[in-house]
Design a protein around this motif. Structure first.
Motif, mmCIF file in Angstrom:
data_model
loop_
_atom_site.group_PDB
_atom_site.id
_atom_site.type_symbol
_atom_site.label_atom_id
_atom_site.label_comp_id
_atom_site.label_asym_id
_atom_site.label_seq_id
_atom_site.Cartn_x
_atom_site.Cartn_y
_atom_site.Cartn_z
ATOM 1 N N GLN A 100 6.465 62.699 107.684
ATOM 2 C CA GLN A 100 5.618 61.710 107.025
ATOM 3 C C GLN A 100 5.726 60.357 107.710
ATOM 4 O O GLN A 100 4.725 59.657 107.900
ATOM 5 N N ARG A 101 6.922 60.037 108.118
ATOM 6 C CA ARG A 101 7.094 58.758 108.830
ATOM 7 C C ARG A 101 6.294 58.755 110.127
ATOM 8 O O ARG A 101 5.640 57.773 110.474
ATOM 9 N N TYR A 139 2.380 70.109 116.024
ATOM 10 C CA TYR A 139 2.482 70.471 114.621
ATOM 11 C C TYR A 139 1.755 69.534 113.673
ATOM 12 O O TYR A 139 1.138 69.975 112.710
ATOM 13 N N LEU A 140 1.791 68.272 113.932
ATOM 14 C CA LEU A 140 1.292 67.323 112.936
ATOM 15 C C LEU A 140 -0.131 66.844 113.181
ATOM 16 O O LEU A 140 -0.772 66.341 112.265
ATOM 17 N N ARG A 141 -0.601 66.985 114.372
ATOM 18 C CA ARG A 141 -1.943 66.507 114.690
ATOM 19 C C ARG A 141 -2.948 67.063 113.698
ATOM 20 O O ARG A 141 -2.947 68.264 113.412
ATOM 21 N N LYS A 173 -5.710 73.714 114.497
ATOM 22 C CA LYS A 173 -6.376 74.789 113.759
ATOM 23 C C LYS A 173 -5.396 75.568 112.893
ATOM 24 O O LYS A 173 -5.663 75.881 111.758
ATOM 25 N N ARG A 174 -4.246 75.877 113.459
ATOM 26 C CA ARG A 174 -3.260 76.719 112.787
ATOM 27 C C ARG A 174 -3.866 78.085 112.440
ATOM 28 O O ARG A 174 -5.022 78.331 112.626
ATOM 29 N N GLY A 175 -3.035 78.921 111.927
ATOM 30 C CA GLY A 175 -3.539 80.222 111.517
ATOM 31 C C GLY A 175 -3.657 81.201 112.655
ATOM 32 O O GLY A 175 -3.376 80.889 113.814
ATOM 33 N N ASN A 176 -4.065 82.398 112.317
ATOM 34 C CA ASN A 176 -4.099 83.471 113.298
ATOM 35 C C ASN A 176 -5.155 83.235 114.370
ATOM 36 O O ASN A 176 -6.187 82.620 114.124
ATOM 37 N N PHE A 177 -4.880 83.773 115.514
ATOM 38 C CA PHE A 177 -5.857 83.748 116.599
ATOM 39 C C PHE A 177 -6.895 84.838 116.342
ATOM 40 O O PHE A 177 -6.571 85.922 115.861
ATOM 41 N N THR A 178 -8.098 84.520 116.665
ATOM 42 C CA THR A 178 -9.163 85.511 116.527
ATOM 43 C C THR A 178 -9.203 86.394 117.770
ATOM 44 O O THR A 178 -8.614 86.073 118.802
#
Length: 297
Positions: A23-24, A60-62, A66-71
Motif C-alpha cells: 500500500q505504501r 505485481y502491483l501495476r 492482467k493476472r489470471g490464466n493465460f489463454t
DNA sequence: AATGCGCACAACCGCCTAAGT
DNA sequence: CACTTAGGCGGTTGTGCGCAT
C-alpha cells in the motif's frame, strides 16, 4: 573496484511483501509516479531495496496487469515469439499487454515447456525433440550486423537459419541450431551465448543490425532498443512487415487489439510448419515461396 | 492426521548497459 | 576517456500450497 550494492542491505527487508508495504508503494507511485527507484524506498517509507520496489511494482502491483490464466491464444503467441526471440522475456512481454516478463518466464518454465514437450517439440530449439537432442539452445532471431556475407547468405535458399529442417540432414556440417546462416566466423564451433555482445562489438554504429526476417525497429516507439536493435524494414514483403508491425507495436496499441487479431498477425507472418513437426520435404508452400523471410523450413 | 513431493510463482541475485559526471 | 550509478534483464532460488500416500 567492486560494484557498490544497489542499496543498504543491512536495513532492508527481504522476502514477501506485506500488504502495508504494498500500500505504501502504491500510494507513493500514485502520488509521484514511477522513477528514481533508488530514492523511492526512503521517500515512501519502505525498508526495501529500490530494485525490489521496482520489481514489486512492475510484476505485481501495476494496475494494468492482467493476472489470471493465460489463454490458448496467449500461449501460442508466447511460443511463436519465443521461437523467434529466444529467452527475451521482456520483448515477449511487450507483445502481451498486461503480462510481465517475469510472469511469462515463469509460465514458460512451468507450463509451456511441458506443453511443447508433450507435442514432441524441444522448447528451446522449437524443433522436433528427436532431432534436437544435445543441441544447445539458441534464440532464433539473428541479431548479427549486416555484412556483405550475411546479406549474401540471406539471398540463398534458407536451410538453417532459425529453425531448420529436422535433422534428417546430418550430412550438412552446418549447425542447425544456429539461427543465422553460416558465415566465416560462424563456421567455427558456436561459442556459447550471447551473440549480442559480438554483434554490438562488430557494429559500432549500432544501426546496421539485420534480423534476417527483415524486421525493423522504429526507434521512436520501441523501448527495447537496448535489447534488440532492429533495423529498418528492408523487405517489401507484406508478411514480414505485418509481423514487424506486430512485434514493434507499442503495447498500448496492441492492447487495443483483440488477442485473436494479434495471433492472426503472428499466424500470417510466421510459417509454422516446423512447429507442426513437418519433416524435410514436407514444408508448406509458404516456406518455399517466401525466400529469405521464413527460416523455419 | 502427518508426511513427502511436486508445482507455481514471487522475489532475489548478478550481470550488463546507458547515462551522467 | 575513465569511472560511477541507476535501471533493466534473465537466471535462479525460496516458499507456500495442493495433492498423494
Amino acid at each position: 573496484m567492486g560494484r557498490s550494492p544497489c542499496c543498504e542491505k543491512a536495513h532492508t527487508n527481504k522476502g514477501a511483501w506485506t500488504k502495508e508495504e504494498d500500500q505504501r508503494l502504491i500510494n507513493y507511485i500514485r502520488a509521484h509516479g514511477e522513477g528514481c527507484w533508488r530514492s523511492l524506498p526512503k521517500a515512501a517509507g519502505l525498508l526495501r531495496c529500490g530494485k525490489s520496489c521496482r520489481l514489486r511494482w512492475i510484476n505485481y502491483l501495476r494496475p494494468d496487469l492482467k493476472r489470471g490464466n493465460f489463454t490458448e491464444e496467449e500461449d501460442e503467441i508466447i511460443i511463436k515469439l519465443h521461437s523467434l526471440l529466444g529467452n527475451k522475456w521482456s520483448l515477449i512481454a511487450g507483445r502481451l499487454p498486461g503480462r510481465t516478463d517475469n510472469e511469462i518466464k515463469n509460465y514458460w518454465n512451468t507450463h509451456i515447456k511441458r506443453k511443447l514437450i508433450s507435442r514432441g517439440i524441444d522448447p528451446q530449439t522449437h524443433r522436433p525433440l528427436n532431432s534436437t537432442a544435445a543441441l544447445p539452445a539458441k534464440p532464433c532471431l539473428d541479431f548479427r550486423p549486416s555484412t556483405p556475407e550475411n546479406t549474401a547468405s540471406m539471398n540463398e535458399p534458407i536451410t538453417n537459419n532459425i529453425i531448420s529442417t529436422p535433422a534428417t540432414d546430418n550430412s550438412s556440417s552446418v549447425d542447425n541450431t544456429k539461427c543465422s546462416s553460416s558465415t566465416t566466423e560462424e563456421s567455427q564451433p558456436p561459442p556459447p551465448p550471447p551473440p549480442q555482445k559480438e554483434v554490438e562489438e562488430g557494429n559500432a554504429a549500432a544501426h546496421a543490425l539485420d534480423l534476417e526476417l527483415s524486421i525493423g525497429l522504429p526507434s521512436h516507439q520501441c523501448k527495447y532498443t537496448k535489447s534488440a536493435s532492429f533495423n529498418s524494414v528492408s523487405s517489401s514483403s507484406t508478411e514480414s512487415k505485418s509481423f514487424y508491425d506486430f512485434l514493434m507495436r507499442p503495447a498500448a496499441v496492441a492492447e487495443a487489439e483483440t488477442p485473436s487479431t494479434a495471433a492472426a498477425v503472428v499466424a500470417q507472418a510466421m510459417c509454422l510448419c516446423w512447429q507442426l513437426g513437418f519433416q524435410k520435404g514436407q514444408s508448406c508452400s509458404n516456406c518455399q515461396a517466401v525466400n529469405g523471410l521464413y527460416r523455419y523450413c
